[in-house]
Design a protein around this motif. Sequence first.
Motif, PDB file in Angstrom:
ATOM      1  N   ALA B   4      48.036  -1.439  23.089  1.00 44.21           N
ATOM      2  CA  ALA B   4      47.948  -2.185  24.251  1.00 44.21           C
ATOM      3  C   ALA B   4      48.617  -1.430  25.561  1.00 44.21           C
ATOM      4  O   ALA B   4      48.061  -1.545  26.319  1.00 44.21           O
ATOM      5  CB  ALA B   4      48.847  -3.433  24.158  1.00 44.21           C
ATOM      6  N   ARG B   5      49.698  -0.521  25.068  1.00 37.28           N
ATOM      7  CA  ARG B   5      49.998   0.128  26.467  1.00 37.28           C
ATOM      8  C   ARG B   5      48.868   1.196  26.983  1.00 37.28           C
ATOM      9  O   ARG B   5      48.856   1.401  28.062  1.00 37.28           O
ATOM     10  CB  ARG B   5      51.348   0.940  25.949  1.00 37.28           C
ATOM     11  CG  ARG B   5      51.256   1.915  24.838  1.00 37.28           C
ATOM     12  CD  ARG B   5      52.636   2.473  24.886  1.00 37.28           C
ATOM     13  NE  ARG B   5      52.612   3.843  23.941  1.00 37.28           N
ATOM     14  CZ  ARG B   5      52.837   3.946  22.722  1.00 37.28           C
ATOM     15  NH1 ARG B   5      52.744   2.604  22.030  1.00 37.28           N
ATOM     16  NH2 ARG B   5      52.765   4.967  22.071  1.00 37.28           N
ATOM     17  N   ARG B 303      58.192  -1.819  39.331  1.00 34.11           N
ATOM     18  CA  ARG B 303      58.444  -3.165  38.937  1.00 34.11           C
ATOM     19  C   ARG B 303      58.000  -3.255  37.268  1.00 34.11           C
ATOM     20  O   ARG B 303      58.695  -3.759  36.463  1.00 34.11           O
ATOM     21  CB  ARG B 303      58.016  -4.282  39.500  1.00 34.11           C
ATOM     22  CG  ARG B 303      58.647  -5.790  39.547  1.00 34.11           C
ATOM     23  CD  ARG B 303      57.903  -6.751  40.381  1.00 34.11           C
ATOM     24  NE  ARG B 303      58.073  -6.208  41.773  1.00 34.11           N
ATOM     25  CZ  ARG B 303      59.361  -6.996  42.142  1.00 34.11           C
ATOM     26  NH1 ARG B 303      60.221  -7.927  41.681  1.00 34.11           N
ATOM     27  NH2 ARG B 303      59.691  -6.628  43.605  1.00 34.11           N
ATOM     28  N   GLN B 304      56.855  -2.982  37.180  1.00 35.53           N
ATOM     29  CA  GLN B 304      56.174  -2.991  35.813  1.00 35.53           C
ATOM     30  C   GLN B 304      56.932  -2.269  34.892  1.00 35.53           C
ATOM     31  O   GLN B 304      57.043  -2.599  33.814  1.00 35.53           O
ATOM     32  CB  GLN B 304      54.576  -2.444  35.818  1.00 35.53           C
ATOM     33  CG  GLN B 304      53.640  -3.371  36.725  1.00 35.53           C
ATOM     34  CD  GLN B 304      52.355  -3.527  36.663  1.00 35.53           C
ATOM     35  OE1 GLN B 304      51.806  -2.767  35.455  1.00 35.53           O
ATOM     36  NE2 GLN B 304      51.350  -3.746  37.369  1.00 35.53           N
ATOM     37  N   VAL B 307      59.514  -4.036  33.648  1.00 35.50           N
ATOM     38  CA  VAL B 307      59.200  -5.159  32.659  1.00 35.50           C
ATOM     39  C   VAL B 307      59.077  -4.589  31.500  1.00 35.50           C
ATOM     40  O   VAL B 307      59.505  -5.071  30.311  1.00 35.50           O
ATOM     41  CB  VAL B 307      57.935  -5.824  33.319  1.00 35.50           C
ATOM     42  CG1 VAL B 307      57.452  -6.794  32.265  1.00 35.50           C
ATOM     43  CG2 VAL B 307      58.030  -6.606  34.770  1.00 35.50           C
ATOM     44  N   MET B 308      58.358  -3.606  31.400  1.00 37.95           N
ATOM     45  CA  MET B 308      58.144  -2.825  29.928  1.00 37.95           C
ATOM     46  C   MET B 308      59.578  -2.312  29.333  1.00 37.95           C
ATOM     47  O   MET B 308      59.629  -2.334  28.199  1.00 37.95           O
ATOM     48  CB  MET B 308      57.166  -1.442  30.460  1.00 37.95           C
ATOM     49  CG  MET B 308      55.715  -1.874  30.609  1.00 37.95           C
ATOM     50  SD  MET B 308      54.738  -0.536  30.288  1.00 37.95           S
ATOM     51  CE  MET B 308      54.826   0.266  31.873  1.00 37.95           C
ATOM     52  N   LYS B 309      60.607  -2.267  30.267  1.00 39.71           N
ATOM     53  CA  LYS B 309      61.600  -1.735  29.459  1.00 39.71           C
ATOM     54  C   LYS B 309      62.357  -2.858  29.056  1.00 39.71           C
ATOM     55  O   LYS B 309      63.018  -2.894  28.005  1.00 39.71           O
ATOM     56  CB  LYS B 309      62.518  -1.201  30.879  1.00 39.71           C
ATOM     57  CG  LYS B 309      62.551   0.241  31.053  1.00 39.71           C
ATOM     58  CD  LYS B 309      63.645   0.960  31.255  1.00 39.71           C
ATOM     59  CE  LYS B 309      63.211   2.462  31.181  1.00 39.71           C
ATOM     60  NZ  LYS B 309      64.295   3.306  31.506  1.00 39.71           N
ATOM     61  N   THR B 310      62.352  -4.227  29.701  1.00 39.45           N
ATOM     62  CA  THR B 310      62.943  -5.417  28.766  1.00 39.45           C
ATOM     63  C   THR B 310      62.140  -5.528  27.836  1.00 39.45           C
ATOM     64  O   THR B 310      62.659  -6.366  26.880  1.00 39.45           O
ATOM     65  CB  THR B 310      62.572  -6.524  29.823  1.00 39.45           C
ATOM     66  OG1 THR B 310      61.227  -6.953  30.045  1.00 39.45           O
ATOM     67  CG2 THR B 310      63.359  -6.341  31.289  1.00 39.45           C
ATOM     68  N   LEU B 311      60.975  -5.190  27.628  1.00 37.17           N
ATOM     69  CA  LEU B 311      60.091  -5.342  26.254  1.00 37.17           C
ATOM     70  C   LEU B 311      60.508  -4.246  25.178  1.00 37.17           C
ATOM     71  O   LEU B 311      59.644  -4.014  24.276  1.00 37.17           O
ATOM     72  CB  LEU B 311      58.724  -5.308  26.697  1.00 37.17           C
ATOM     73  CG  LEU B 311      58.051  -6.451  27.740  1.00 37.17           C
ATOM     74  CD1 LEU B 311      56.727  -6.298  27.834  1.00 37.17           C
ATOM     75  CD2 LEU B 311      58.416  -7.978  27.151  1.00 37.17           C
ATOM     76  N   GLY B 312      61.448  -3.354  25.663  1.00 31.41           N
ATOM     77  CA  GLY B 312      61.599  -2.423  24.460  1.00 31.41           C
ATOM     78  C   GLY B 312      61.137  -1.045  24.724  1.00 31.41           C
ATOM     79  O   GLY B 312      61.344   0.037  23.829  1.00 31.41           O
ATOM     80  N   ALA B 313      60.339  -0.860  25.879  1.00 29.52           N
ATOM     81  CA  ALA B 313      59.758   0.415  25.956  1.00 29.52           C
ATOM     82  C   ALA B 313      60.653   1.631  26.379  1.00 29.52           C
ATOM     83  O   ALA B 313      61.920   1.179  27.103  1.00 29.52           O
ATOM     84  CB  ALA B 313      58.839   0.564  27.243  1.00 29.52           C
ATOM     85  N   SER B 314      60.791   2.801  25.574  1.00 28.62           N
ATOM     86  CA  SER B 314      61.982   3.695  26.039  1.00 28.62           C
ATOM     87  C   SER B 314      61.353   4.698  27.150  1.00 28.62           C
ATOM     88  O   SER B 314      60.129   4.562  27.507  1.00 28.62           O
ATOM     89  CB  SER B 314      61.787   4.787  24.559  1.00 28.62           C
ATOM     90  OG  SER B 314      60.628   5.595  24.624  1.00 28.62           O
ATOM     91  N   THR B 315      62.208   5.468  27.640  1.00 24.64           N
ATOM     92  CA  THR B 315      61.923   6.292  28.841  1.00 24.64           C
ATOM     93  C   THR B 315      60.830   6.976  28.560  1.00 24.64           C
ATOM     94  O   THR B 315      59.679   7.339  29.436  1.00 24.64           O
ATOM     95  CB  THR B 315      63.145   7.159  28.957  1.00 24.64           C
ATOM     96  OG1 THR B 315      64.068   6.300  29.447  1.00 24.64           O
ATOM     97  CG2 THR B 315      62.950   8.007  30.184  1.00 24.64           C
ATOM     98  N   GLN B 317      58.183   6.756  26.369  1.00 27.22           N
ATOM     99  CA  GLN B 317      56.808   5.960  26.203  1.00 27.22           C
ATOM    100  C   GLN B 317      56.804   5.773  27.528  1.00 27.22           C
ATOM    101  O   GLN B 317      55.316   5.843  27.833  1.00 27.22           O
ATOM    102  CB  GLN B 317      57.312   4.794  25.227  1.00 27.22           C
ATOM    103  CG  GLN B 317      57.469   4.834  24.017  1.00 27.22           C
ATOM    104  CD  GLN B 317      57.659   3.514  23.249  1.00 27.22           C
ATOM    105  OE1 GLN B 317      58.527   2.915  23.812  1.00 27.22           O
ATOM    106  NE2 GLN B 317      57.080   3.360  22.096  1.00 27.22           N
ATOM    107  N   ILE B 397      66.332  -1.606  34.610  1.00 22.82           N
ATOM    108  CA  ILE B 397      65.617  -2.914  34.888  1.00 22.82           C
ATOM    109  C   ILE B 397      65.975  -3.675  36.245  1.00 22.82           C
ATOM    110  O   ILE B 397      65.251  -4.182  36.992  1.00 22.82           O
ATOM    111  CB  ILE B 397      65.715  -3.641  33.642  1.00 22.82           C
ATOM    112  CG1 ILE B 397      65.311  -2.918  32.417  1.00 22.82           C
ATOM    113  CG2 ILE B 397      65.060  -4.940  33.765  1.00 22.82           C
ATOM    114  CD1 ILE B 397      65.557  -3.384  31.131  1.00 22.82           C
TER     115      ILE B 397
END
Lengths: 219, 802
Positions: B4-5, B303-304, B307-315, B317, B397
């Motif tokens: 998805a990413r 901003r996005q 958001v991705m960080k709140t979903l667990g994306a690492s730096t 990624q 975030i």
Amino acid sequence: MIHLRGLTKTYDTPAGAFPALRKIDLEIAAGEFVAIVGKSGSGKSTLLNMVGGIDRPSSGSLTVGGAAIHGLTHNDLALWRGRTVGFVFQFFQLLPTLTVAENVMLPMDFCGMRPAGQRRSRAMELLDRVSVSDQADKLPSALSGGQQQRVAIARALANDPPVILADEPTGNLDSETSAAIFRLFGELAADGKTLLVVTHDQAASSVSRTVTIVDGCVA
Amino acid sequence: MIAARWRKVLRDIAETPLRTALAVVAMAAGAFGVSMILTSYSILTRELKTTYSDTRPASAILSVDGAADDALIDAVRRVPGVSDAEARPVIHGRLRVGEDQWVPLTLFVVRDFRDIRIDRFTRDSGAWPPGDDETLIERSSLSVARAAIGDRVVMRTVDHGERPLRIAGTVHAAGLAPGWMEHAVAGFVSKSFDPQMTQMNADGRNQHLRLSATSADQSEQLRIIVTGDRLDEHHIREVAKRVSQSIGRTFTRIDVPTPGRHPHAAQMDTFLFLLGAFGALTFALSAVLVANMIHALLSEQLRQAGVMKTLGASTRQIAALYLGQVAILAAGALCIGIPLGISAGRAYARFCASMLNATIADATPPLWIIAAEVAAGILIPLLVSFGPVYRASRISIHEAFSNDIGRRPFGARRFDRWLARIQWLPRPLMLSLRTTFHRRGRLILTVATLAAGGAAFIAALNVSAAWTRTLDADGRARRYDVQAVFPHPYPIADVAQALATSPDVLHAEYWTDGGATMGESSVSLVGPDANTKLLAPLLIAGRWLTLGDDAGAVINQSVLSLDPSLHLGGEIPLLISGRIVRWRIVGIVKELNPRPTVYAPRRTILGATGQPPDQTRSVRIVSRQHDVAGQIAASKAIEQALDRAGIGVAGIQALSDSRKSFADHLVIIKTALIFAALLVVLVGGLGLTSTLTLNVFERTREIGILSAIGATPRIIARYVVFEGVVMAVLSWCVAVIVSIPITFALDAATGQMFIRSALDFFLSPAAVAAWLLLVLVLAALSSFYPARRSARLAVREALAYE
């Protein structure tokens, strides 16, 4: 599930140091549905951000699900957040270029939670649970506010986190939709999720506990 | 199945077609500019070199007294150190191009057209070899001859008058300087081109003319190629000396052309240098442009990223996602920019080669150039995006969700507070100014992009103007209108008497001209009347000649560059007529003439050369009319007057014509500069337009707020356009300042290469004004449309805009 001990957050502003949270002690058990209320600027959102690892405390300790998150590195924190916490925002914050289903699949993608082949069915399951599975292949811009917030909740549940944090989740919705969202939250709590919701909403009557913050302290 | 990413990356690219297109176009413009210049540079460097070396240029040219026959050639070939030898007598004459209008003509006598071994030339069109009364003209001088293949023209030699000549075809002699630049015609004739020329007189009688080997018109020339190091000038001179000493013949002159250097090598070097310099500037421009574009693309993704960080994306990624996005855009830009750049570069290389009378045998750019272009086209965007990507992926975030993402609040800097105190401006303008300076990163990048383009544009036109001014200054330094040269000395009294019959002649001076050797180089001697008013070259040191200068001399910059130890007040040793003379240097002048020239009083030179003082080989004339038409009319009248008096003319040239010839030598350089300026306008213009348009997109939310509080689309458009204009003006100031050192460097380098002296710095007001106008118009246009579009969005849409 959530333990706060002497948690303090001070912001440096051009006008000088501003204490947003002062020595907060708070215990929240697993399966609790807690509403955090207070006036604008009282420190509610800051508290939520601390618990979610979005912001770091200036002092004090904070453990969520057994993890001392004040000590985690940047990357560990990201992974921990993806697996432990689901966020729901006032303005939904769906990624505009991904479809509804893809938005829900994204956290699984980042945390490598499920085999890639199963992610779509998991997303559909969650969307079905929040009653928007018929919108799965649309872009967020095609959905109403209430629908978007349901998608955001589905996305928050993607990695099956034990903790759901919501910052004014109904602030942008009409009262009927708000009530439906809170019903959904109630169901999640009943399933054993720990919910922490910053809200002004009267619909929050279904919560198990209300914590009031005044000037950065628990009243 | 794509994760998805990564689908987000592809969707971000696909679903914002306008933004993607703008970014790709800007990057493609950069890739186009760089690959066009690299392609033409690499092709020209390779082909000019091989075109010349393929002619097997002579190592030395020896002029021999008496006929250069087969016995002599064989003897020379046997001299140790000589690899090959060929006789190629040269006939100097003039070719008629109009009534009483002549251009210099050089005919090379080729002994065997099937066996051309040295200074080769190839068939271009028409017949091959030429018949007895025919010539093959070097293709670049056909236009100077004002004739076509098959035409009968009239040539004239001093001793033998006129004779008809048929142009049987054209050849390509890549080793000769292009005829259209020299304003002279070069041709090739066969051995059977009979020196006993037969000419049809006006009365119909045949008349035999004898062209002897000792004639002023013909020199018997022998060309040799040496064995061993053909690029070692000293070695060549040794071999040439050995030839002249070991053969029992008298050699009147030995010329050693600079080994490996085309006669116009300085011009080609200057041209290639400019091409390379502007290649580097275009490269810098493209890099800043790409950095700007990526900065704009990523700043709206912050901003996005949050958001991705709140979903667990690492730096890592997030960084990988954005670097991937940049790589995809860069690859897209390459697919457009590089093929276009290569074909434009090939076309440009062909055009330049035709101007230099070279042929492009192989127009494929070297593979490594294409590889370098592709590598640079991918790596540069990735490299410049590293900063913004790092910032986007590391953003907290909390910061990503704050209203003023990643920016210090307005008022945190002293400059902000100073700006905030300016309250007398209309509020929308105030807002524009503060916003402009608040978004400092964007401001710096946008201004840098525009300034890089502007500086290159202004510098190109500055250098072009400096060349024009050098040419003009040189023209002003020579205040005579016509110069006539005689094949041998004539009594001054006879020439003066002949000229007195022409009403076009106002004033005439009889200078002496000669040659000398300094070290191993030959220098020209010019001996004007000591009190002449006809020559006032630009002095860079000392003074001009005065009446009292018996052993004083003025040297030009080319003499100085031959021997940098020469200095004012010092002596210059010259070998004149077999004797060393030493003259004191009283002045140093700078002139367009790249030939090393020493000016000394007429009587000083006469004394050294032993020429009789009452005779002359040349005359400088001031005509009644000084304009081009007046000079040409005077030339004709003077030709007729001298003709009537029986005075032979080796050449007669209006000053306007010699200036035109100088100017034609500069054409290729000015073309390169103008081409560079246009390329910069194209790359910079596209970059500017896309950058400013993206800047406005980035601010859609802000524009929504303005609409919400009652700003009309008109007010908003004005506000955004003003911001564009502020950036344009700022960039223009920076461009003018940055163009100054670039101009200095290019003036110095190109001047040094071509005329052995730096050009005088000149900041062209026209260039400065043109760039201001261009940048203002582009800024206004590229801000207005996106601003109007944003202003027309519904307020809710604009506020929710991501």
